[in-house]
Design a protein around this motif. Structure first.
Motif, PDB file in Angstrom:
ATOM      1  N   ARG A  23       2.126 -10.218  -6.247  1.00  0.00           N
ATOM      2  CA  ARG A  23       2.465  -8.924  -5.660  1.00  0.00           C
ATOM      3  C   ARG A  23       1.475  -7.869  -6.155  1.00  0.00           C
ATOM      4  O   ARG A  23       1.373  -7.623  -7.348  1.00  0.00           O
ATOM      5  N   HIS A  24       0.769  -7.267  -5.202  1.00  0.00           N
ATOM      6  CA  HIS A  24      -0.248  -6.261  -5.508  1.00  0.00           C
ATOM      7  C   HIS A  24       0.246  -4.893  -5.063  1.00  0.00           C
ATOM      8  O   HIS A  24       0.765  -4.750  -3.954  1.00  0.00           O
ATOM      9  N   LEU A  25       0.065  -3.909  -5.904  1.00  0.00           N
ATOM     10  CA  LEU A  25       0.391  -2.527  -5.558  1.00  0.00           C
ATOM     11  C   LEU A  25      -0.917  -1.750  -5.470  1.00  0.00           C
ATOM     12  O   LEU A  25      -1.728  -1.782  -6.403  1.00  0.00           O
ATOM     13  N   TRP A  26      -1.127  -1.077  -4.355  1.00  0.00           N
ATOM     14  CA  TRP A  26      -2.294  -0.226  -4.141  1.00  0.00           C
ATOM     15  C   TRP A  26      -1.782   1.196  -3.926  1.00  0.00           C
ATOM     16  O   TRP A  26      -1.002   1.437  -3.012  1.00  0.00           O
ATOM     17  N   LEU A  27      -2.217   2.128  -4.755  1.00  0.00           N
ATOM     18  CA  LEU A  27      -1.842   3.532  -4.600  1.00  0.00           C
ATOM     19  C   LEU A  27      -3.068   4.315  -4.155  1.00  0.00           C
ATOM     20  O   LEU A  27      -4.083   4.333  -4.853  1.00  0.00           O
TER      21      LEU A  27
ATOM     22  N   PHE B 237       0.848  -1.187   0.000  1.00  0.00           N
ATOM     23  CA  PHE B 237       0.000   0.000   0.000  1.00  0.00           C
ATOM     24  C   PHE B 237       0.880   1.231   0.000  1.00  0.00           C
ATOM     25  O   PHE B 237       1.794   1.347   0.821  1.00  0.00           O
ATOM     26  N   VAL B 238       0.611   2.148  -0.925  1.00  0.00           N
ATOM     27  CA  VAL B 238       1.386   3.384  -1.046  1.00  0.00           C
ATOM     28  C   VAL B 238       0.419   4.532  -0.802  1.00  0.00           C
ATOM     29  O   VAL B 238      -0.532   4.725  -1.567  1.00  0.00           O
TER      30      VAL B 238
ATOM     31  N   ALA C 165       2.557  -4.265   3.256  1.00  0.00           N
ATOM     32  CA  ALA C 165       3.561  -3.238   3.527  1.00  0.00           C
ATOM     33  C   ALA C 165       2.879  -1.893   3.311  1.00  0.00           C
ATOM     34  O   ALA C 165       1.972  -1.782   2.482  1.00  0.00           O
ATOM     35  N   LEU C 166       3.294  -0.896   4.070  1.00  0.00           N
ATOM     36  CA  LEU C 166       2.748   0.452   3.924  1.00  0.00           C
ATOM     37  C   LEU C 166       3.885   1.426   3.714  1.00  0.00           C
ATOM     38  O   LEU C 166       4.806   1.506   4.531  1.00  0.00           O
ATOM     39  N   ILE C 167       3.809   2.153   2.604  1.00  0.00           N
ATOM     40  CA  ILE C 167       4.771   3.204   2.291  1.00  0.00           C
ATOM     41  C   ILE C 167       3.998   4.508   2.250  1.00  0.00           C
ATOM     42  O   ILE C 167       2.975   4.615   1.572  1.00  0.00           O
ATOM     43  N   CYS C 168       4.474   5.512   3.004  1.00  0.00           N
ATOM     44  CA  CYS C 168       3.847   6.824   3.018  1.00  0.00           C
ATOM     45  C   CYS C 168       4.788   7.815   2.337  1.00  0.00           C
ATOM     46  O   CYS C 168       5.997   7.788   2.565  1.00  0.00           O
ATOM     47  N   PHE C 169       4.219   8.683   1.501  1.00  0.00           N
ATOM     48  CA  PHE C 169       5.043   9.696   0.861  1.00  0.00           C
ATOM     49  C   PHE C 169       4.361  11.055   0.970  1.00  0.00           C
ATOM     50  O   PHE C 169       3.149  11.168   0.874  1.00  0.00           O
ATOM     51  N   GLY C 170       5.158  12.058   1.219  1.00  0.00           N
ATOM     52  CA  GLY C 170       4.665  13.421   1.339  1.00  0.00           C
ATOM     53  C   GLY C 170       5.826  14.344   1.655  1.00  0.00           C
ATOM     54  O   GLY C 170       6.873  13.892   2.124  1.00  0.00           O
TER      55      GLY C 170
END
Length: 181
Positions: free
Chosen positions: A124-128, A28-29, A64-69
């Motif tokens: 593998r899944h990508l969630w934006l 998760f992004v 997994a969780l990736i945070c961007f800002g």
């Protein structure tokens, strides 16, 4: 077992492939830029993430969780099977600054590449999760088998960048409000 009492020879050796591909990895992004605060989009995205992490825990899949800002992207959780996940953990995730989408996806791409090397048979899944308020249009992460863009845009004037990104990546685009129903 094949050699029994004989001396070991090459003909006695057997290859048993390692069983892989169990479960899945959901990366998760989360867009934590200032624009996600405008109409409560970040709160909505956090609520959806809590529900998705609860489901992942029940299905015993890794997340997994990736945070961007601002000017950075950081790995906040995983990859691991979530043992617990609640509001107290996600509440501190804040927002502000610009939208470094490329940095967030570069971090996700690294994580997915490592996962592909470790277990090539695992999906593998990508969630934006984003409102699409960025001028960056990065390439699709190469090691994402499935891509879902969750459109958190809540403005009266919708730009449609999330949908365009999902189409360019040959992925799905889901409206965040529709996930609540």
């Amino acid at each position: 077992m094949a050699k029994r009492g004989e001396a070991l020879r090459a003909a006695h050796l057997r290859y048993a492939p390692r069983k892989t591909g169990s479960g899945a990895l959901h990366c998760f992004v989360l867009d934590c830029s200032a624009s996600m605060l405008a109409r409560g989009q970040l709160a909505l995205a956090k609520g959806l993430l809590i529900a998705l992490f609860d489901r992942a825990r029940g299905e015993r899949v890794e997340v997994a969780l990736i945070c961007f800002g601002g000017a950075r992207a950081e790995l906040r959780f995983g990859p691991a099977v979530p043992r617990w996940w609640n509001e107290r953990w996600i509440e501190p995730v804040g927002a502000g600054g610009g939208t470094p989408l490329e940095a967030g996806l570069a971090r996700a791409s690294q994580l997915l590449e490592r996962a592909a090397r470790r277990d090539p048979g695992r999906a593998r899944h990508l969630w934006l999760f984003s409102d699409g308020r960025t001028t960056q249009f990065p390439a699709r992460p190469a090691h994402a088998d499935h891509v879902t863009v969750v459109d958190c845009e809540a403005s009266a004037l919708r730009l449609g960048r999330c949908r365009a990104l999902a189409q360019a990546w040959d992925g799905a685009c889901i409206d965040a409000d529709a996930m609540l129903a």
